[in-house]
Scaffold this active site. Structure first.
Site, PDB file in Angstrom:
ATOM      1  N   ASP A 135      -6.588  -7.048   3.813  1.00 25.52           N
ATOM      2  CA  ASP A 135      -7.683  -6.467   3.029  1.00 25.52           C
ATOM      3  C   ASP A 135      -8.502  -7.576   2.372  1.00 25.52           C
ATOM      4  OD1 ASP A 135      -9.154  -4.384   1.702  1.00 25.52           O
ATOM      5  OD2 ASP A 135      -7.977  -4.804  -0.096  1.00 25.52           O
ATOM      6  N   ASP A 148      -2.799 -18.209   0.953  1.00 28.98           N
ATOM      7  CA  ASP A 148      -3.773 -18.943   0.127  1.00 28.98           C
ATOM      8  C   ASP A 148      -4.449 -20.042   0.947  1.00 28.98           C
ATOM      9  OD1 ASP A 148      -1.295 -20.202   0.195  1.00 28.98           O
ATOM     10  OD2 ASP A 148      -1.311 -20.829  -1.904  1.00 28.98           O
ATOM     11  N   TYR A 189       0.823  -1.217   0.000  1.00 34.48           N
ATOM     12  CA  TYR A 189       0.000   0.000   0.000  1.00 34.48           C
ATOM     13  C   TYR A 189       0.856   1.266   0.000  1.00 34.48           C
ATOM     14  CZ  TYR A 189      -4.629  -2.025   0.640  1.00 34.48           C
ATOM     15  OH  TYR A 189      -5.813  -2.668   0.458  1.00 34.48           O
ATOM     16  N   LYS A 244       3.191 -15.037   2.874  1.00 33.36           N
ATOM     17  CA  LYS A 244       3.574 -15.874   1.736  1.00 33.36           C
ATOM     18  C   LYS A 244       5.091 -16.051   1.804  1.00 33.36           C
ATOM     19  CE  LYS A 244       1.722 -17.214  -1.732  1.00 33.36           C
ATOM     20  NZ  LYS A 244       1.310 -18.619  -2.100  1.00 33.36           N
ATOM     21  N   ASP A 270     -12.424  -9.257   3.719  1.00 31.42           N
ATOM     22  CA  ASP A 270     -13.625  -9.241   2.876  1.00 31.42           C
ATOM     23  C   ASP A 270     -14.157 -10.661   2.691  1.00 31.42           C
ATOM     24  OD1 ASP A 270     -13.528  -6.468   2.429  1.00 31.42           O
ATOM     25  OD2 ASP A 270     -14.010  -6.693   0.302  1.00 31.42           O
TER      26      ASP A 270
HETATM   27  C1  IPM Z   1     -10.497  -1.361   3.247  1.00 32.91           C
HETATM   28  C2  IPM Z   1     -10.671  -0.749   1.892  1.00 32.91           C
HETATM   29  C3  IPM Z   1      -9.513   0.190   1.622  1.00 32.91           C
HETATM   30  C4  IPM Z   1      -8.241  -0.617   1.638  1.00 32.91           C
HETATM   31  C5  IPM Z   1      -9.628   0.997   0.305  1.00 32.91           C
HETATM   32  C6  IPM Z   1     -10.912   1.812   0.272  1.00 32.91           C
HETATM   33  C7  IPM Z   1      -8.444   1.886   0.095  1.00 32.91           C
HETATM   34  O1  IPM Z   1     -10.808  -1.730   0.922  1.00 32.91           O
HETATM   35  O2  IPM Z   1     -10.333  -0.622   4.228  1.00 32.91           O
HETATM   36  O3  IPM Z   1     -10.549  -2.602   3.344  1.00 32.91           O
HETATM   37  O4  IPM Z   1      -7.902  -1.267   0.636  1.00 32.91           O
HETATM   38  O5  IPM Z   1      -7.560  -0.598   2.671  1.00 32.91           O
HETATM   39 MG    MG Z   2     -11.007  -3.689   1.745  1.00 25.81          MG
END
Ligand code: IPM
Ligand code: MG
Length: 369
Positions: free
Chosen positions: A253, A229, A145, A196, A257
């Site tokens: 990240d 993975d 990042y 990884k 999700d």
């Molecule tokens: C998160 C989001 C952010 C990230 C984006 C909006 C930059 O996806 O906080 O998970 O990737 O950190």
């Molecule tokens: Mg995210």
């Protein structure tokens, strides 16, 4: 620690559904402030694409001034995809990533719990979901990042090359790992460190550093290492095995999700991002739903405010030192779901659906409002 000054909270609704869900979160926060007599100063300021369109600034000067004295930001959402028109300088100053950096945030906590009332909503079987209660500690200050060099280069022959750099220093790994081990100590005493190491040097270093820290300071914690993975697979196959999951910025990240499917909806996942403690013991912090700005439903009053409300619970716990209040909010969300309160993202076909404000009402009603 005795609190000598109030906790300064800055609410930034931001883009898309951010202002709507943050509005409900603020109702809950103000209610808990009154109910528990909490010494909080709460301010709301403009941030994001709407104010940029008016002023050319994502983070206007007056917001920036308040941010400088803020302990905790209650953040809604940032729509970073629609930002092609915004200058790189303004993005570097005002983007969510810039805010994270400015506040020195390095530990991003993303708890994932499976609510029994939502067993039918989740794509997973109830026997897989039973007792799922894990928390990601996503390293938030480093990795791909922020790594340099980065950019899109054009070569002499006209061909372009996109470059990003995945880089971690030992110090960055140690502070995230130390935080995660300590968190595990207050939970079920298990830490899974995800990397990884088989492919990336930064991952191999990650594993070495976590192993050494375990030996030196945290032998009471059950540590295992997992490749990213494999972790993606195990989160679906055996999520109960996880307690604290420590991982880097990018894997955190992705995996968080993915794990949202266990909770039933991304609309249920809160997060807390914390800095190192200052000399007075306080950490600066930013609380935000894991979901994004959801432009497709923005302004319609249908977004699920529970991730934002659960982010308030994390704020009460980590910034206000109000553990009892935090638990009340979490219990109120569980109770509202248990009584059948549903926004569209968590409703089954044919079920009655609440809008954003009505879901806020459903939670507040269970907090004695
Ligand atoms: C998160 C989001 C952010 C990230 C984006 C909006 C930059 O996806 O906080 O998970 O990737 O950190
Ligand atoms: Mg995210």
């Amino acid at each position: 620690m005795t609190e000598t000054r109030p906790v300064h909270i800055l609410a930034l609704g931001g883009d898309g559904i951010g202002p709507e869900v943050t509005g409900q979160a603020l109702r809950v926060l103000r209610h808990m402030q009154a109910r528990h007599g909490l010494d909080l100063v709460i301010e709301e300021m403009p941030y994001g694409n709407a104010v940029w369109r008016e002023t050319g600034r994502l983070l206007p000067a007056e917001t920036e001034a308040v941010l400088a004295r803020t302990d905790a930001v209650l953040f809604g959402a940032a729509d970073s995809l629609g930002r092609g028109a915004i200058s790189p300088e303004e993005r570097a100053r005002g983007s969510l990533l810039a805010l994270r950096r400015r506040l020195g945030l390095f530990a991003n906590l993303r708890p994932v719990r499976a609510e029994r009332a939502l067993d039918e909503v989740s794509p997973f079987k109830p026997r897989i979901l039973a007792g799922v209660d894990l928390v990601f500690v996503r390293e938030l200050s480093g990795g791909v990042y922020y790594g340099e060099p980065r950019g899109i280069e054009r070569h002499a022959d006209g061909a372009r090359r996109g470059v990003n750099t995945h880089v971690y220093t030992e110090d960055q790994i140690i502070r995230a790992a130390r935080f995660a081990f300590a968190l595990a100590r207050g939970r079920r005493g298990r830490l899974t460190s995800v990397d990884k190491a088989n492919v990336m040097e930064a991952g191999a270093l990650w594993r070495q550093v976590v192993t050494a820290l375990h030996q030196d300071e945290f032998r009471d914690i059950a540590l295992d290492h997992m490749l990213a993975d494999t972790c993606a697979l195990m989160l679906g196959r055996d999520p109960q095995r996880f307690d604290v999951v420590l991982t880097d910025n990018l894997f955190g990240d992705l995996l968080s999700d993915g794990a949202a499917a266990l909770a039933g909806s991304l609309g249920l996942l809160p997060s807390a991002s914390l800095s190192a403690p200052a000399p007075d013991g306080r950490r600066r912090a930013l609380y935000e739903p894991v979901h994004g700005s959801a432009p497709d439903i923005a302004g319609k009053g249908v977004a699920n405010p529970l991730a934002a409300i659960l982010s308030v619970a994390l704020l009460l716990r980590w910034s206000a030192g109000a553990e009892a209040a935090a638990r009340e909010v979490e219990a109120a969300v569980t109770a509202a779901l248990g009584a059948g309160a549903r926004t569209t993202d968590i409703a089954l076909p044919g079920e009655a659906v609440l809008g954003t404000a009505a879901m806020g009402d459903a939670v507040l009603a269970r907090l004695g409002a």
